[in-house]
Scaffold this motif. Structure first.
Motif, mmCIF file in Angstrom:
data_model
loop_
_atom_site.group_PDB
_atom_site.id
_atom_site.type_symbol
_atom_site.label_atom_id
_atom_site.label_comp_id
_atom_site.label_asym_id
_atom_site.label_seq_id
_atom_site.Cartn_x
_atom_site.Cartn_y
_atom_site.Cartn_z
ATOM 1 N N ALA A 57 -72.187 44.569 34.420
ATOM 2 C CA ALA A 57 -72.296 44.997 33.024
ATOM 3 C C ALA A 57 -71.175 45.991 32.750
ATOM 4 O O ALA A 57 -70.829 46.796 33.626
ATOM 5 C CB ALA A 57 -73.653 45.630 32.746
ATOM 6 N N GLU A 58 -70.619 45.933 31.534
ATOM 7 C CA GLU A 58 -69.463 46.764 31.213
ATOM 8 C C GLU A 58 -69.739 47.656 30.003
ATOM 9 O O GLU A 58 -70.457 47.270 29.091
ATOM 10 C CB GLU A 58 -68.262 45.893 30.865
ATOM 11 C CG GLU A 58 -67.906 44.822 31.868
ATOM 12 C CD GLU A 58 -66.966 43.819 31.239
ATOM 13 O OE1 GLU A 58 -65.775 44.158 31.081
ATOM 14 O OE2 GLU A 58 -67.417 42.724 30.875
ATOM 15 N N ARG B 278 -76.204 49.582 41.172
ATOM 16 C CA ARG B 278 -76.014 49.741 42.603
ATOM 17 C C ARG B 278 -74.633 50.321 42.880
ATOM 18 O O ARG B 278 -74.439 51.115 43.799
ATOM 19 C CB ARG B 278 -76.165 48.403 43.322
ATOM 20 C CG ARG B 278 -75.974 48.502 44.825
ATOM 21 C CD ARG B 278 -76.015 47.155 45.507
ATOM 22 N NE ARG B 278 -77.370 46.619 45.547
ATOM 23 C CZ ARG B 278 -77.682 45.503 46.215
ATOM 24 N NH1 ARG B 278 -76.731 44.815 46.850
ATOM 25 N NH2 ARG B 278 -78.923 45.061 46.221
ATOM 26 N N ILE B 279 -73.648 49.890 42.047
ATOM 27 C CA ILE B 279 -72.281 50.411 42.150
ATOM 28 C C ILE B 279 -71.806 50.766 40.746
ATOM 29 O O ILE B 279 -71.976 49.977 39.811
ATOM 30 C CB ILE B 279 -71.314 49.378 42.761
ATOM 31 C CG1 ILE B 279 -71.857 48.805 44.060
ATOM 32 C CG2 ILE B 279 -69.940 50.003 42.995
ATOM 33 C CD1 ILE B 279 -71.122 47.567 44.545
ATOM 34 N N LEU B 280 -71.214 51.932 40.597
ATOM 35 C CA LEU B 280 -70.673 52.383 39.309
ATOM 36 C C LEU B 280 -69.181 52.632 39.454
ATOM 37 O O LEU B 280 -68.760 53.453 40.273
ATOM 38 C CB LEU B 280 -71.382 53.659 38.857
ATOM 39 C CG LEU B 280 -70.871 54.312 37.561
ATOM 40 C CD1 LEU B 280 -71.164 53.411 36.362
ATOM 41 C CD2 LEU B 280 -71.507 55.691 37.366
ATOM 42 N N PHE B 281 -68.380 51.898 38.675
ATOM 43 C CA PHE B 281 -66.936 52.121 38.615
ATOM 44 C C PHE B 281 -66.610 52.849 37.315
ATOM 45 O O PHE B 281 -67.146 52.502 36.259
ATOM 46 C CB PHE B 281 -66.175 50.792 38.613
ATOM 47 C CG PHE B 281 -66.197 50.037 39.916
ATOM 48 C CD1 PHE B 281 -65.155 50.178 40.820
ATOM 49 C CD2 PHE B 281 -67.235 49.176 40.218
ATOM 50 C CE1 PHE B 281 -65.151 49.467 42.011
ATOM 51 C CE2 PHE B 281 -67.239 48.458 41.405
ATOM 52 C CZ PHE B 281 -66.193 48.607 42.314
ATOM 53 N N PHE B 282 -65.695 53.804 37.390
ATOM 54 C CA PHE B 282 -65.207 54.421 36.150
ATOM 55 C C PHE B 282 -63.732 54.746 36.291
ATOM 56 O O PHE B 282 -63.228 54.985 37.396
ATOM 57 C CB PHE B 282 -66.018 55.670 35.788
ATOM 58 C CG PHE B 282 -65.825 56.852 36.720
ATOM 59 C CD1 PHE B 282 -64.913 57.858 36.408
ATOM 60 C CD2 PHE B 282 -66.555 56.960 37.900
ATOM 61 C CE1 PHE B 282 -64.736 58.945 37.248
ATOM 62 C CE2 PHE B 282 -66.393 58.040 38.746
ATOM 63 C CZ PHE B 282 -65.477 59.036 38.425
ATOM 64 N N LEU C 146 -67.945 50.420 34.416
ATOM 65 C CA LEU C 146 -68.485 49.126 34.801
ATOM 66 C C LEU C 146 -69.554 49.341 35.871
ATOM 67 O O LEU C 146 -69.369 50.151 36.793
ATOM 68 C CB LEU C 146 -67.345 48.241 35.324
ATOM 69 C CG LEU C 146 -67.652 46.821 35.779
ATOM 70 C CD1 LEU C 146 -66.453 45.911 35.485
ATOM 71 C CD2 LEU C 146 -67.974 46.776 37.269
ATOM 72 N N GLY C 147 -70.664 48.630 35.721
ATOM 73 C CA GLY C 147 -71.754 48.771 36.674
ATOM 74 C C GLY C 147 -72.122 47.446 37.312
ATOM 75 O O GLY C 147 -72.029 46.392 36.681
ATOM 76 N N VAL C 148 -72.521 47.491 38.571
ATOM 77 C CA VAL C 148 -73.030 46.318 39.282
ATOM 78 C C VAL C 148 -74.526 46.516 39.488
ATOM 79 O O VAL C 148 -74.951 47.524 40.066
ATOM 80 C CB VAL C 148 -72.325 46.146 40.646
ATOM 81 C CG1 VAL C 148 -72.896 44.941 41.391
ATOM 82 C CG2 VAL C 148 -70.817 45.991 40.448
#
Length: 270
Positions: free
Chosen positions: A33-34, A50-54, A98-100
Motif C-alpha cells: 500500500a502506498e 510489516r515493513i515501512l519504507f519512507f 510505502l507499507g508492506v
C-alpha cells in the motif's frame, strides 16, 4: 531506529518489488500500500505494516506516528530514496511512504452478515480501479464489505489498493465461487438485489429489505443468466442516452445510495 537502504540489489528491495506480481503476493501472503493517507487509514483501522519504507527527508507528524507504531509492533522501518520507492511502486512519481502488509483472510465464513445491513457483491469484476472505487463506496455508505464472486481481479493488487484510498482496510473482503456464495447467502437472512438490463422494475420501485446484498456484474457482460435467476429482486437502471449501461462502480454506488436513502426515509417517516 530506522535502517537505511539505498541499493537496488538489496534483497528486501527485490522481495517487495516482486509483490507487484500476483503470484508472489499469494505465495508470500503480502501486499503493498502506498501513500501517507492510505497508511494512516490502515493504522486507524488497526493494521500495522510489516515493513515501512519512507523517503529520506520526509517530515510529517503522521509519518512519525507510523514509524513509532510500526517499530512498537515489531515491524521493520526503512529509510530510502525516491529511486528505490519508484522501483517498489512502479510509479514515475511515487509516494514518499510505502507499507508492506499481511494479506487478509478472505474466506466467506469470516463474514458476519449481522455486522451491517448492506453488502456489495461483485461477479467476475475485472478492473482494479472499479474494485477500489466500490470499496470506497462501501465505506461511504456504511456497508459491511465486498464479496468477490468467481474470477475477480485481485483486491491486493497495487492498482486496486491505490484506488480504494484506504477503504481496503475498513471494509471486509471475501472471495468465493458462485455456488458457495449462494449456499452461504441462503443459510441466513439476506435479500439478493441484482442489476440487469433485463430487469423489469426500475431500481427505485422495490422496497428493499435488510440485510441487502447488491449484486454487480462484469464490466462488459453483466450478470450471467444463472445469477439473475437467483436474485430476489432484479432491477434496471434507466438509460436515457445512447449508452446501454453504467460503469460497474457507478452502478454499485447508485444502488447502494438508493437502498440507503429508502431506509433513511422510512426511518424518518416512522
Amino acid at each position: 531506529m530506522p535502517r537505511e537502504i539505498t541499493a537496488f540489489s538489496n534483497p528486501l528491495v527485490k522481495q517487495v518489488r516482486g509483490l507487484r506480481d500476483k503470484k508472489n503476493r499469494r505465495s508470500e501472503g503480502l501486499f503493498v500500500a502506498e501513500g501517507l493517507r492510505i497508511l494512516t487509514e490502515a493504522l486507524e483501522a488497526g493494521f500495522l505494516p510489516r515493513i515501512l519504507f519512507f523517503a529520506k527527508g520526509t517530515g510529517h507528524q503522521l509519518l512519525s506516528r507510523l514509524i513509532e507504531e510500526t517499530e512498537a509492533g515489531g515491524g521493520d522501518v526503512v529509510e530510502t530514496n525516491a529511486d528505490i520507492l519508484h522501483k517498489l511502486s512502479g510509479k514515475d512519481n511515487p509516494q514518499t511512504v510505502l507499507g508492506v502488509y499481511e494479506a487478509f483472510d478472505t474466506s466467506l465464513q469470516r463474514i458476519d452478515r449481522s455486522r451491517a445491513p448492506l453488502w456489495i457483491v461483485a461477479h467476475s469484476l475485472r478492473d482494479p480501479g472499479n474494485l477500489g472505487t466500490i470499496l470506497r463506496t462501501g465505506d461511504a455508505v456504511g456497508a459491511g464489505g465486498l464479496i468477490l464472486v468467481d474470477d475477480c481481479v485481485d483486491p491486493f493488487s497495487v492498482e486496486a489498493v491505490r484506488a480504494s484510498m484506504g477503504a481496503l482496510f475498513t471494509q471486509s473482503i471475501a472471495t468465493a465461487r458462485w455456488e458457495d456464495f449462494l449456499a452461504w447467502l441462503r443459510s441466513g437472512e439476506g435479500e439478493l438485489i441484482g442489476t440487469s438490463l433485463k430487469g423489469q422494475q426500475d431500481y427505485q420501485q422495490p422496497a428493499y429489505g435488510r440485510p441487502a446484498f447488491i449484486l454487480i456484474g462484469n464490466e462488459s457482460q453483466g450478470l450471467p443468466e444463472a445469477c439473475e435467476a437467483e436474485c430476489d429482486v432484479l432491477v434496471r437502471i434507466p438509460m436515457l442516452g445512447k449508452a446501454d449501461s453504467l460503469n460497474a462502480a457507478v452502478a454499485a454506488a447508485l444502488m447502494a445510495y438508493e437502498v440507503r436513502n429508502q431506509w433513511r426515509r422510512a426511518s424518518a417517516a416512522s
